[in-house]
Scaffold this motif. Structure first.
Motif, PDB file in Angstrom:
ATOM      1  N   MET A 148      53.234  31.271  39.098  1.00  0.00           N
ATOM      2  CA  MET A 148      52.606  32.407  39.790  1.00  0.00           C
ATOM      3  C   MET A 148      52.604  32.134  41.296  1.00  0.00           C
ATOM      4  N   LYS A 149      52.877  33.189  42.087  1.00  0.00           N
ATOM      5  CA  LYS A 149      52.978  33.025  43.541  1.00  0.00           C
ATOM      6  C   LYS A 149      51.618  32.689  44.146  1.00  0.00           C
ATOM      7  N   GLU A 150      51.666  32.234  45.399  1.00  0.00           N
ATOM      8  CA  GLU A 150      50.444  31.891  46.104  1.00  0.00           C
ATOM      9  C   GLU A 150      49.855  33.133  46.765  1.00  0.00           C
ATOM     10  N   PHE A 151      48.534  33.108  46.945  1.00  0.00           N
ATOM     11  CA  PHE A 151      47.827  34.247  47.516  1.00  0.00           C
ATOM     12  C   PHE A 151      46.990  33.772  48.699  1.00  0.00           C
ATOM     13  N   SER A 152      46.819  34.681  49.651  1.00  0.00           N
ATOM     14  CA  SER A 152      45.928  34.374  50.779  1.00  0.00           C
ATOM     15  C   SER A 152      44.481  34.644  50.420  1.00  0.00           C
ATOM     16  N   ALA A 153      44.261  35.569  49.499  1.00  0.00           N
ATOM     17  CA  ALA A 153      42.908  35.895  49.056  1.00  0.00           C
ATOM     18  C   ALA A 153      42.972  36.632  47.736  1.00  0.00           C
ATOM     19  N   ILE A 154      41.912  36.502  46.956  1.00  0.00           N
ATOM     20  CA  ILE A 154      41.801  37.175  45.660  1.00  0.00           C
ATOM     21  C   ILE A 154      40.417  37.804  45.582  1.00  0.00           C
ATOM     22  N   GLY A 155      40.355  39.012  45.049  1.00  0.00           N
ATOM     23  CA  GLY A 155      39.088  39.690  44.815  1.00  0.00           C
ATOM     24  C   GLY A 155      38.874  39.919  43.337  1.00  0.00           C
ATOM     25  N   ILE A 156      37.648  39.696  42.865  1.00  0.00           N
ATOM     26  CA  ILE A 156      37.327  39.853  41.445  1.00  0.00           C
ATOM     27  C   ILE A 156      36.166  40.829  41.312  1.00  0.00           C
ATOM     28  N   ASP A 157      36.395  41.891  40.540  1.00  0.00           N
ATOM     29  CA  ASP A 157      35.318  42.807  40.180  1.00  0.00           C
ATOM     30  C   ASP A 157      34.883  42.445  38.763  1.00  0.00           C
ATOM     31  N   THR A 158      33.644  42.010  38.621  1.00  0.00           N
ATOM     32  CA  THR A 158      33.177  41.457  37.356  1.00  0.00           C
ATOM     33  C   THR A 158      32.293  42.446  36.604  1.00  0.00           C
ATOM     34  N   SER A 159      32.297  42.300  35.298  1.00  0.00           N
ATOM     35  CA  SER A 159      31.352  42.978  34.414  1.00  0.00           C
ATOM     36  C   SER A 159      31.129  42.055  33.220  1.00  0.00           C
ATOM     37  N   LYS A 160      30.328  42.487  32.278  1.00  0.00           N
ATOM     38  CA  LYS A 160      29.963  41.610  31.176  1.00  0.00           C
ATOM     39  C   LYS A 160      31.170  41.206  30.327  1.00  0.00           C
ATOM     40  N   ALA A 161      32.091  42.124  30.085  1.00  0.00           N
ATOM     41  CA  ALA A 161      33.213  41.843  29.175  1.00  0.00           C
ATOM     42  C   ALA A 161      34.557  42.154  29.789  1.00  0.00           C
ATOM     43  N   HIS A 162      34.614  42.350  31.137  1.00  0.00           N
ATOM     44  CA  HIS A 162      35.880  42.762  31.739  1.00  0.00           C
ATOM     45  C   HIS A 162      35.927  42.304  33.190  1.00  0.00           C
ATOM     46  N   PHE A 163      37.034  41.664  33.567  1.00  0.00           N
ATOM     47  CA  PHE A 163      37.283  41.265  34.945  1.00  0.00           C
ATOM     48  C   PHE A 163      38.499  42.022  35.464  1.00  0.00           C
ATOM     49  N   ALA A 164      38.405  42.564  36.687  1.00  0.00           N
ATOM     50  CA  ALA A 164      39.548  43.151  37.374  1.00  0.00           C
ATOM     51  C   ALA A 164      39.855  42.274  38.586  1.00  0.00           C
ATOM     52  N   VAL A 165      41.132  41.886  38.736  1.00  0.00           N
ATOM     53  CA  VAL A 165      41.534  40.935  39.768  1.00  0.00           C
ATOM     54  C   VAL A 165      42.575  41.579  40.662  1.00  0.00           C
ATOM     55  N   SER A 166      42.440  41.330  41.973  1.00  0.00           N
ATOM     56  CA  SER A 166      43.424  41.800  42.947  1.00  0.00           C
ATOM     57  C   SER A 166      43.753  40.652  43.878  1.00  0.00           C
ATOM     58  N   GLY A 167      45.050  40.362  44.049  1.00  0.00           N
ATOM     59  CA  GLY A 167      45.492  39.294  44.928  1.00  0.00           C
ATOM     60  C   GLY A 167      46.332  39.823  46.069  1.00  0.00           C
ATOM     61  N   ALA A 168      46.188  39.244  47.269  1.00  0.00           N
ATOM     62  CA  ALA A 168      46.919  39.677  48.459  1.00  0.00           C
ATOM     63  C   ALA A 168      47.723  38.525  49.026  1.00  0.00           C
ATOM     64  N   ASP A 169      48.865  38.859  49.623  1.00  0.00           N
ATOM     65  CA  ASP A 169      49.683  37.831  50.270  1.00  0.00           C
ATOM     66  C   ASP A 169      49.194  37.605  51.694  1.00  0.00           C
ATOM     67  N   ALA A 170      49.965  36.852  52.467  1.00  0.00           N
ATOM     68  CA  ALA A 170      49.537  36.491  53.817  1.00  0.00           C
ATOM     69  C   ALA A 170      49.403  37.706  54.723  1.00  0.00           C
ATOM     70  N   SER A 171      50.169  38.768  54.465  1.00  0.00           N
ATOM     71  CA  SER A 171      50.090  39.976  55.289  1.00  0.00           C
ATOM     72  C   SER A 171      48.952  40.899  54.878  1.00  0.00           C
ATOM     73  N   GLY A 172      48.268  40.595  53.769  1.00  0.00           N
ATOM     74  CA  GLY A 172      47.193  41.428  53.280  1.00  0.00           C
ATOM     75  C   GLY A 172      47.621  42.467  52.274  1.00  0.00           C
ATOM     76  N   ARG A 173      48.909  42.504  51.935  1.00  0.00           N
ATOM     77  CA  ARG A 173      49.407  43.478  50.963  1.00  0.00           C
ATOM     78  C   ARG A 173      49.089  43.018  49.545  1.00  0.00           C
ATOM     79  N   GLU A 174      48.656  43.942  48.705  1.00  0.00           N
ATOM     80  CA  GLU A 174      48.309  43.598  47.325  1.00  0.00           C
ATOM     81  C   GLU A 174      49.580  43.278  46.539  1.00  0.00           C
ATOM     82  N   VAL A 175      49.623  42.082  45.960  1.00  0.00           N
ATOM     83  CA  VAL A 175      50.787  41.644  45.201  1.00  0.00           C
ATOM     84  C   VAL A 175      50.440  41.265  43.766  1.00  0.00           C
ATOM     85  N   TRP A 176      49.143  41.322  43.426  1.00  0.00           N
ATOM     86  CA  TRP A 176      48.737  41.002  42.056  1.00  0.00           C
ATOM     87  C   TRP A 176      47.574  41.890  41.678  1.00  0.00           C
TER      88      TRP A 176
END
Length: 354
Positions: A1-29
């Motif tokens: 899996m590629k490297e990310f500059s930052a990752i955001g996680i939206d959490t809930s009791k039974a479900h996680f949503a993940v978003s990853g960004a590259d060095a430019s800030g563009r969402e790549v995951w």
């Protein structure tokens, strides 16, 4: 899996949503799944900056991510909301958290240990019990008014009211059932509130930091313990003024065209601690009005508040005193010093005094 500059996680009791960004800030995951599945994927990544929205379980997840080697940050929801965009869903929330965690001006929530969370639980539990007891008392007063009984103010009168109502022989059956349940719950809540209060007072008196905070006028075990829990590491605030601003005890600024307009206090930050500080300041000012400065301990802080009373509204003076007390409390926690009522907010550190 590629490297990310930052990752955001939206959490809930039974479900996680993940978003990853590259060095430019563009969402790549972008991915979602169960907490166990997403934690397994995150554990396989190189150390990364990961943002989590402040909510239930955020501190536990942050500690787990730190153990994996990641740089976990807890983002306040109000700072992530501007990045959500037009549609509100889990993926958009995760992307917003990922963007917010990259911003240099974002103020993060400090990650609490299990011990710090347990200390916060004790304060919240006491407050919840008190709120429940107040709710029962208000309900008794309201129902009693329907029966023509006007009760005086004060929790100490509730047992008398209940006894008077239950002694009536003409009380309707359904009303008797309700008042018997309320009387039973009131009786059970009393010892529980007292036990929670005793545990909090005992913990505060056992803490060296709390004992120093309680030397400040109008600061008791509850305010001292809540302040210690809320501040955590005092170094995260630049100054006492920054701490008072975080508590929401500073005026809201609405300046335009180089004309300064200051409004009411912002009421940001820890609402419970702010309310406790204002209530404590109000109680001290009431005693100053009734008994004078010297009867309230004297000192520069009390004298300063007493000088303000004839010039400003009582509530304004109470908030100003709460603001000053908050700054002093931060100073004592940050410096390890003791309060000196006559010569300033603090003396030398405890080690030097010893």
């Amino acid at each position: 899996m590629k490297e990310f500059s930052a990752i955001g996680i939206d959490t809930s009791k039974a479900h996680f949503a993940v978003s990853g960004a590259d060095a430019s800030g563009r969402e790549v995951w972008r991915e979602s799944g169960t907490p166990a599945r997403m934690k397994k994927k995150l554990s396989a990544l190189a150390p990364t900056l990961i943002g989590i929205e402040a909510c239930r379980g955020a501190h536990l997840l942050a500690r787990e991510l730190v153990a994996m080697g990641h740089d976990a940050r807890i983002v306040p929801p109000q700072l992530a909301k501007p990045f959500v965009g037009r549609n509100k869903n889990d993926a958009a929330d995760a992307r917003a958290i990922c963007r917010a965690v990259r911003e240099p001006d974002t103020t993060f929530v400090p990650i609490k240990s299990e011990a710090q969370q347990a200390a916060a639980m004790l304060v919240d539990h006491r407050r919840a019990l008190q709120a429940r007891r107040t709710e029962i008392g208000n309900r008794v007063r309201g129902y009693a008014a329907e029966l023509g009984i006007v009760a005086p103010q004060g929790a100490r009168y509730i047992p008398t009211i209940l006894g008077e109502i239950l002694a009536r022989t003409d009380l309707p059956t359904h009303a008797r059932l309700v008042f018997e349940d309320l009387a039973d719950e009131w009786e059970r809540l009393g010892p529980r509130v007292a036990a929670a209060e005793a545990a909090l007072v005992k913990a505060a008196r056992a803490s060296e930091a709390c004992r120093r905070l309680m030397e400040v006028p109008c600061v008791g075990p509850v305010v001292a313990w809540r302040t210690m829990v809320a501040v955590g590491d005092p170094r995260r605030f630049r100054s006492g003024r920054a701490f008072a601003g975080w508590l929401g005890l500073t005026p809201r600024d609405h300046t335009t065209a180089n004309r300064q307009r200051l409004g009411a206090i912002t009421r940001a930050g820890d609402m419970a601690l702010r309310a406790d500080l204002v209530c404590a300041a109000t109680a001290l000012l009431q005693q100053v009005k009734r008994r004078g400065e010297e009867a309230c301990g004297g000192g520069r802080l009390v004298a300063w508040a007493a000088r303000l009373l004839p010039k400003k509204k009582f509530k304004e003076v109470a908030v100003a005193l709460a603001n000053r007390v908050a700054r002093i409390l931060w100073k004592l926690l940050a410096s390890g010093a003791r309060f000196d009522r006559d010569h300033g907010p603090a003396l030398e550190p405890l080690e030097a005094a010893a």
